[in-house]
Design a protein around this motif. Structure first.
Motif, PDB file in Angstrom:
ATOM      1  N   TYR A  91       0.842  -1.191   0.000  1.00  0.00           N
ATOM      2  CA  TYR A  91       0.000   0.000   0.000  1.00  0.00           C
ATOM      3  C   TYR A  91       0.883   1.250   0.000  1.00  0.00           C
ATOM      4  N   HIS A  92       0.307   2.362  -0.453  1.00  0.00           N
ATOM      5  CA  HIS A  92       0.995   3.646  -0.412  1.00  0.00           C
ATOM      6  C   HIS A  92       0.587   4.361   0.867  1.00  0.00           C
ATOM      7  N   LYS A 118       9.780   1.818   0.145  1.00  0.00           N
ATOM      8  CA  LYS A 118      10.299   2.020  -1.203  1.00  0.00           C
ATOM      9  C   LYS A 118       9.761   3.342  -1.733  1.00  0.00           C
ATOM     10  N   PRO A 119      10.500   3.995  -2.604  1.00  0.00           N
ATOM     11  CA  PRO A 119       9.959   5.197  -3.232  1.00  0.00           C
ATOM     12  C   PRO A 119       8.865   4.817  -4.225  1.00  0.00           C
ATOM     13  N   ILE A 120       7.922   5.721  -4.427  1.00  0.00           N
ATOM     14  CA  ILE A 120       6.864   5.517  -5.417  1.00  0.00           C
ATOM     15  C   ILE A 120       7.359   6.082  -6.745  1.00  0.00           C
ATOM     16  N   PRO A 121       7.401   5.282  -7.803  1.00  0.00           N
ATOM     17  CA  PRO A 121       7.831   5.808  -9.102  1.00  0.00           C
ATOM     18  C   PRO A 121       6.910   6.938  -9.554  1.00  0.00           C
ATOM     19  N   LEU A 122       7.484   7.979 -10.098  1.00  0.00           N
ATOM     20  CA  LEU A 122       6.716   9.117 -10.576  1.00  0.00           C
ATOM     21  C   LEU A 122       6.188   8.803 -11.972  1.00  0.00           C
ATOM     22  N   THR A 123       4.902   8.552 -12.055  1.00  0.00           N
ATOM     23  CA  THR A 123       4.253   8.207 -13.321  1.00  0.00           C
ATOM     24  C   THR A 123       3.300   9.321 -13.725  1.00  0.00           C
ATOM     25  N   GLY A 164      11.866  10.094 -18.670  1.00  0.00           N
ATOM     26  CA  GLY A 164      11.142  10.519 -17.480  1.00  0.00           C
ATOM     27  C   GLY A 164      11.076  12.030 -17.379  1.00  0.00           C
ATOM     28  N   ILE A 165      10.851  12.499 -16.169  1.00  0.00           N
ATOM     29  CA  ILE A 165      10.716  13.922 -15.903  1.00  0.00           C
ATOM     30  C   ILE A 165      12.058  14.430 -15.404  1.00  0.00           C
ATOM     31  N   PHE A 166      12.447  15.614 -15.854  1.00  0.00           N
ATOM     32  CA  PHE A 166      13.729  16.145 -15.429  1.00  0.00           C
ATOM     33  C   PHE A 166      13.674  17.655 -15.297  1.00  0.00           C
ATOM     34  N   ILE A 167      14.653  18.204 -14.617  1.00  0.00           N
ATOM     35  CA  ILE A 167      14.842  19.644 -14.528  1.00  0.00           C
ATOM     36  C   ILE A 167      16.308  19.931 -14.848  1.00  0.00           C
ATOM     37  N   TRP A 168      16.562  21.149 -15.253  1.00  0.00           N
ATOM     38  CA  TRP A 168      17.935  21.574 -15.520  1.00  0.00           C
ATOM     39  C   TRP A 168      18.369  22.501 -14.389  1.00  0.00           C
ATOM     40  N   ILE A 169      19.518  22.210 -13.775  1.00  0.00           N
ATOM     41  CA  ILE A 169      20.099  23.072 -12.746  1.00  0.00           C
ATOM     42  C   ILE A 169      21.578  23.228 -13.058  1.00  0.00           C
ATOM     43  N   ASN A 170      21.996  24.470 -13.271  1.00  0.00           N
ATOM     44  CA  ASN A 170      23.403  24.771 -13.573  1.00  0.00           C
ATOM     45  C   ASN A 170      23.942  23.902 -14.713  1.00  0.00           C
ATOM     46  N   GLY A 171      23.129  23.683 -15.728  1.00  0.00           N
ATOM     47  CA  GLY A 171      23.562  22.907 -16.883  1.00  0.00           C
ATOM     48  C   GLY A 171      23.492  21.404 -16.706  1.00  0.00           C
ATOM     49  N   HIS A 191      10.909   9.787  -8.475  1.00  0.00           N
ATOM     50  CA  HIS A 191       9.989   9.333  -7.430  1.00  0.00           C
ATOM     51  C   HIS A 191       9.117  10.469  -6.919  1.00  0.00           C
ATOM     52  N   VAL A 192       7.941  10.111  -6.443  1.00  0.00           N
ATOM     53  CA  VAL A 192       6.970  11.083  -5.949  1.00  0.00           C
ATOM     54  C   VAL A 192       7.571  11.937  -4.834  1.00  0.00           C
ATOM     55  N   HIS A 193       8.274  11.319  -3.886  1.00  0.00           N
ATOM     56  CA  HIS A 193       8.809  12.107  -2.766  1.00  0.00           C
ATOM     57  C   HIS A 193       9.853  13.125  -3.239  1.00  0.00           C
ATOM     58  N   GLN A 194      10.581  12.830  -4.313  1.00  0.00           N
ATOM     59  CA  GLN A 194      11.550  13.788  -4.829  1.00  0.00           C
ATOM     60  C   GLN A 194      10.837  15.031  -5.369  1.00  0.00           C
ATOM     61  N   LEU A 195       9.740  14.813  -6.095  1.00  0.00           N
ATOM     62  CA  LEU A 195       8.974  15.941  -6.619  1.00  0.00           C
ATOM     63  C   LEU A 195       8.364  16.744  -5.479  1.00  0.00           C
ATOM     64  N   GLN A 196       7.837  16.061  -4.455  1.00  0.00           N
ATOM     65  CA  GLN A 196       7.288  16.766  -3.297  1.00  0.00           C
ATOM     66  C   GLN A 196       8.353  17.618  -2.620  1.00  0.00           C
ATOM     67  N   ASN A 197       9.547  17.055  -2.427  1.00  0.00           N
ATOM     68  CA  ASN A 197      10.615  17.784  -1.752  1.00  0.00           C
ATOM     69  C   ASN A 197      11.103  18.975  -2.573  1.00  0.00           C
ATOM     70  N   LEU A 198      11.220  18.794  -3.884  1.00  0.00           N
ATOM     71  CA  LEU A 198      11.645  19.882  -4.756  1.00  0.00           C
ATOM     72  C   LEU A 198      10.623  21.011  -4.727  1.00  0.00           C
ATOM     73  N   TYR A 199       9.363  20.663  -4.854  1.00  0.00           N
ATOM     74  CA  TYR A 199       8.298  21.672  -4.844  1.00  0.00           C
ATOM     75  C   TYR A 199       8.331  22.456  -3.534  1.00  0.00           C
TER      76      TYR A 199
END
Length: 104
Positions: free
Chosen positions: A17-18, A47-52, A72-79, A86-94
């Motif tokens: 379960y999540h 386990k991390p939840i894959p970001l779908t 997948g999904i990505f961002i550019w930082i300093n080139g 993973h979902v938690h990575q997006l939550q933390n970045l936001y």
């Protein structure tokens, strides 16, 4: 995934379960199931939840502008091209960028 990567409110996969992280201590990670029905799984897996795309819809993508390619999904930082896997990575970045929680 380690405790250091998580914050209270992050969503993770407990195996069958999540759930949402409600506490982080030296002894472990405390969680609350999300829409869980049935009996709890005996072994506590974290386990991390894959970001779908499904998760992006749940997380209100109209608030976000992300680039998605075949990897997948990505961002550019300093080139550097950094992938958000993973979902938690997006939550933390936001949260780091807006000081607001990104929740379902």
């Amino acid at each position: 995934m380690t405790r250091a990567e998580l914050r209270i409110g992050n969503l993770i996969d407990r195996g069958d379960y999540h759930c949402k992280v409600t506490g982080i201590t030296e002894d472990g990670i405390m969680t609350e199931p999300i829409n869980y029905e049935g009996e709890r799984f005996v072994e506590q897996i974290t386990k991390p939840i894959p970001l779908t795309e499904e998760w992006l819809v749940k997380l209100n993508p109209d608030k976000l502008l992300l680039t998605k390619d075949e990897f997948g999904i990505f961002i550019w930082i300093n080139g550097d091209k950094l992938y958000i896997k993973h979902v938690h990575q997006l939550q933390n970045l936001y949260f780091a960028l807006t000081n607001r929680e990104l929740e379902i």
